[in-house]
Every structure is written in C-alpha cells, then in structure tokens.
Design an enzyme around this catalytic site. Structure first.
Site, PDB file in Angstrom:
ATOM      1  CG  HIS A  82      34.915  38.217  42.200  1.00 19.34           C
ATOM      2  ND1 HIS A  82      36.033  38.769  42.780  1.00 19.34           N
ATOM      3  CD2 HIS A  82      35.370  37.490  41.143  1.00 19.34           C
ATOM      4  CE1 HIS A  82      37.110  38.391  42.112  1.00 19.34           C
ATOM      5  NE2 HIS A  82      36.731  37.623  41.113  1.00 19.34           N
ATOM      6  CE  LYS A 187      41.521  33.734  44.007  1.00 19.35           C
ATOM      7  NZ  LYS A 187      42.327  34.324  42.975  1.00 19.35           N
TER       8      LYS A 187
HETATM    9  N1  URA Z   1      41.401  35.188  38.438  1.00 20.63           N
HETATM   10  C1  URA Z   1      41.738  34.351  39.465  1.00 20.63           C
HETATM   11  O1  URA Z   1      41.597  34.704  40.627  1.00 20.63           O
HETATM   12  N2  URA Z   1      42.209  33.132  39.157  1.00 20.63           N
HETATM   13  C2  URA Z   1      42.381  32.694  37.903  1.00 20.63           C
HETATM   14  O2  URA Z   1      42.798  31.583  37.710  1.00 20.63           O
HETATM   15  C3  URA Z   1      42.051  33.572  36.850  1.00 20.63           C
HETATM   16  C4  URA Z   1      41.558  34.821  37.152  1.00 20.63           C
END
Ligand code: URA
Length: 434
Positions: A82, A187
């Site tokens: 990621h 996530k």
């Molecule tokens: N990307 C994300 O998914 N969350 C954040 O808080 C900042 C960047």
C-alpha cells in the site's frame, strides 16, 4: 459514562480505557454520539495523541465496524502493498506480477485517484475492456489463477473510517498522526493479507511533508501492526519529485511494463525492487536485503513477471497484446515539448504541481465525479540533480484538447526549483522501518 468526560480526559492528555473508546465509537457508529463531540475528540487526539495499546484498541474498533475479508480459498502467501499516495506512482502494476512470479498473491482493494494523485484502478482501466474483480470470490479465483486479484474499494470495509474521515476533513484534524495511522492500517487489517508492505511517501507531493513526520507515522503504524501480530514493513520514500517519468494513466501503464522489460527509470525501478525484496524478507525467503534485491532482479530478467502481467490482463478481459504494442492503449492526439526557460541544476520538482499539471489535461479528477481521459498526461525529461540548458526539453505533454494546455505548461515550469550549484540526485528510498 458520558462522552464529554471522555473528551475532557483526552484533552488533558490522559489514557482512555478500552471501555471508554468502545462507548464513544459504538455510540458514533449508531448515530447516538453527535458529530460535534467526535470532532472535538479528534482535535484532542491531534494534540495529545494515543498510547500504543490505546491506539491498537481504537484501530480494532475501526476494523470491527465493518466486514473483514479473509480469503479462505487462497493458499498463496498474500502481500498487500500500500502506498500513502504519490505522483507517478504506478508501482502496483509492476509489483503484483513480480510477487506472482515468486508464488505470492496480491489480493487487495485498490483506489481511484483524486486531486493530484492517481489510483491503480484508473491506470489499469486505460486498458480497453479491463474489468476488476467484483467480489471476493472473483478475487480469489484471479489470485489462484494469475497471482493477482485487484478489486475497487469494497462497500463495507471500515465504515467508521469513512464517517470519521469525512469529519476530520472539515475540522482540521486530518493531520493527526494517530488518526492517519489507524485510518490507513484499519483498512489493511480488515483485508487479511499475510504481509503488509507500506510505502510511506515523504515530501511535497505527499501527506507527510517531512521525514520526521513520516518516521512518527511509520512508528505508529508498526505499533498497530505489532498489536495485531501482523507482518508489516514501512518503507519511507521520496516524493520531492514525481516517481519515474510518466504521469497519466496510459503513460504510466507503459512505464510499468517497461520496468518489467528492464527499461524503467532508475528511481522507479529501485523502488519496485525494494518493495518486492521486502516482501521476500517478510516471507522468510532470506534475511539479506542485497540477496533479496538480486532475487528480484533475476526474476524480472527471466521475463516471468511480464508473462504474469499478460495473463492477468487477459483474465480481466483486456487484450494482453498491449504489453507488446503500446498503440493498443489510448494515445493522445497531440504532443507538446516543454522547453527550459533557463539553464541550471534541477534542485526540486514539486510533485504536487506536476500531478495537477496532468490533472488539468484530464488525467485525474478534481472532483469525485470527473471523467478521466486515459490517454493524456506528461513525461518528465528531467530529474533532480540534472543539469539543464535553456531550450532543453524538460517534459512532453500528451494532450487531446488545447483548452488547458497553457495552464499545464505553466504548472510544469512553476514546479521546478532551480539552483546554480551542483545538486545531488535524490535517493528514492529514504529509510526502511520494521
Ligand atoms: N489516507 C487514509 O486512508 N487515511 C488518512 O487519514 C490519511 C490518508
């Protein structure tokens, strides 16, 4: 328990108990705690932070707010690489076929671009008829058959993050290191990969503008990963110039393929090699970084990753011949050569300006509903450290409509910080944290 007491406790820099975090977040998810209290809570976190176990519990609540994907039908070692978002970042397109060649799987949710950064989904959609996995079963089948299964963001992964992020966006609390760390990692944790390889971008075109902040963020993300007993590595990488040379969807697909042929730009190639090598190290193939890099280089030279990319494109409905004939990709009608207006060394290239210079041509979205032109974008003919003479071509702009050409050219000129001294090339890899 009262929400106001929890906010005050955090405001005063005290550690919250699991029960207090549960009370606040459960209440917010159910709509019983109002936005204004959670905004105030986020601001308290911005100033006072969270301790490790507090942050781990907060992140656990985020993960548990929605669905988790466990990939029960995949036997391969799954890697989720990621990136926190940069300009010219097409690494997934080169990397996933390399992982596949080492019999690792990429089963991940990918994003679309917004603003000056692009997304892998948009880039691969430059290939006519390309369809991403629509559900987990499709993804599992793709990973088992080709090693690669990408899917657009799934409906109910960490819904609490969507709600809190929307609030942070309008309350000045996006830059909280703890909230960014838990937002990003939740996530990743909700989608169960064996290894998480995080590319934390640092610099003008990135969320983290300084190496100090990026280190803090990486440390917090590693803290969370350890709390969940997950294998994580954070690679801090430079975004004080765009990655590689190509910015724009078709152009980036071509650059990613060229990397697999051994013809990629130096910084881009190095980053892909390191991101691949780190996954081999996490899997336990070797402990030695140089050996891992050599394994990756040999694998790329064998041509297997390129063949995997052809297979993946075919399995997703695209024409695998695009790998060998770039004319099959969308091509812009016009090319304009941008020439240097002075001589000197390139000291910095503001990646954000370059991302915007491509976006105004139609390569990216200013708002969520904008439609992308996959053919347009630009190729940078300069990197930091290069000595340029007035009149040298510094970029080629690939465009379909004249309307934004002047704006784009102006942005390219303005993106460059010149120096009369000799300037060192920038290293793309700034630091690796485990
Ligand atoms: N990307 C994300 O998914 N969350 C954040 O808080 C900042 C960047």
């Amino acid at each position: 328990m009262r929400v106001v007491d929890i906010i005050e406790k955090k405001r005063d820099g005290k550690k919250l108990s699991n029960e207090e975090i549960d009370f606040l977040l459960d209440g917010y998810q159910k709509g019983e705690v109002p936005d204004y209290q959670v905004s105030s809570f986020c601001m308290a976190i911005f100033f006072k932070g969270m301790e490790q176990d507090e942050l781990v519990h907060f992140t656990r609540k985020m993960v548990e707010s929605g669905d988790e994907i466990k990939f029960k039908n995949i036997k391969k070692y799954l890697v989720d690489k990621h990136s926190t978002g940069g300009v010219g970042d097409k690494t997934s397109i080169s990397l996933a076929p390399i992982y596949a060649a080492f019999d690792m799987g990429t089963a991940k949710l990918s994003g679309r671009g917004l603003g000056h950064t692009g997304g892998t989904i948009d880039k691969l959609e430059a290939i006519a008829n390309f369809k991403f996995a629509e559900n987990v079963e499709d993804m599992e089948a793709l990973v088992n058959n080709t090693g690669i299964g990408l899917m657009g963001a799934a409906g109910n992964i960490v819904p609490l993050d969507k709600k809190i992020y929307a609030l942070r966006d309008v309350t000045g609390t996006v830059p909280s290191i703890e909230l960014i760390a838990s937002s990003v990692i939740s996530k990743k944790l909700a989608v169960h990969a064996d290894a998480i390889v995080l590319d934390v971008k640092v610099g003008n075109g990135a969320f983290m503008k300084t190496l100090e902040d990026a280190r803090l963020l990486a440390d917090r993300m590693l803290d969370i990963g350890k709390g969940f007993q997950r294998n994580i590595v954070c690679i801090l990488t430079d975004m004080d110039q765009p990655l590689g040379k190509a910015v724009g969807n078709s152009l980036e697909v071509i650059e990613a393929i060229e990397m697999l042929r051994g013809n990629g730009p130096k910084d881009y190639t190095e980053l892909v090699e390191v991101l691949a090598a780190e996954a081999l190290i996490l899997r336990g193939d070797t402990k030695n970084k140089d050996e891992a890099i050599k394994m990756v280089q040999d694998m790329v030279a064998s041509g297997r990753p390129l063949e995997n990319l052809r297979m993946y494109i075919k399995a997703c409905g695209g024409d695998p011949l695009i790998v060998d004939d770039y004319k099959l990709l969308p091509t812009a009608k016009n090319i304009f050569e941008v020439k240097a207006e002075r001589s000197g060394s390139v000291a910095r290239i503001m990646a954000e300006d370059i991302g915007k210079a491509a976006m105004v041509l139609g390569a990216g979205r200013a708002t969520k509903d904008d439609v992308i032109d996959h053919a347009v974008g630009l190729i940078l003919e300069m990197k930091v450290g290069q000595v340029i003479n007035e009149g040298d071509v510094i970029a080629t702009v690939h465009y379909n409509s004249d309307s934004q050409l002047e704006t784009s050219i102006k942005m390219i000129h303005e993106s460059i910080e010149w120096s009369d001294q000799n300037i060192d090339e920038r290293n793309v890899i700034l630091e690796i944290k485990r």
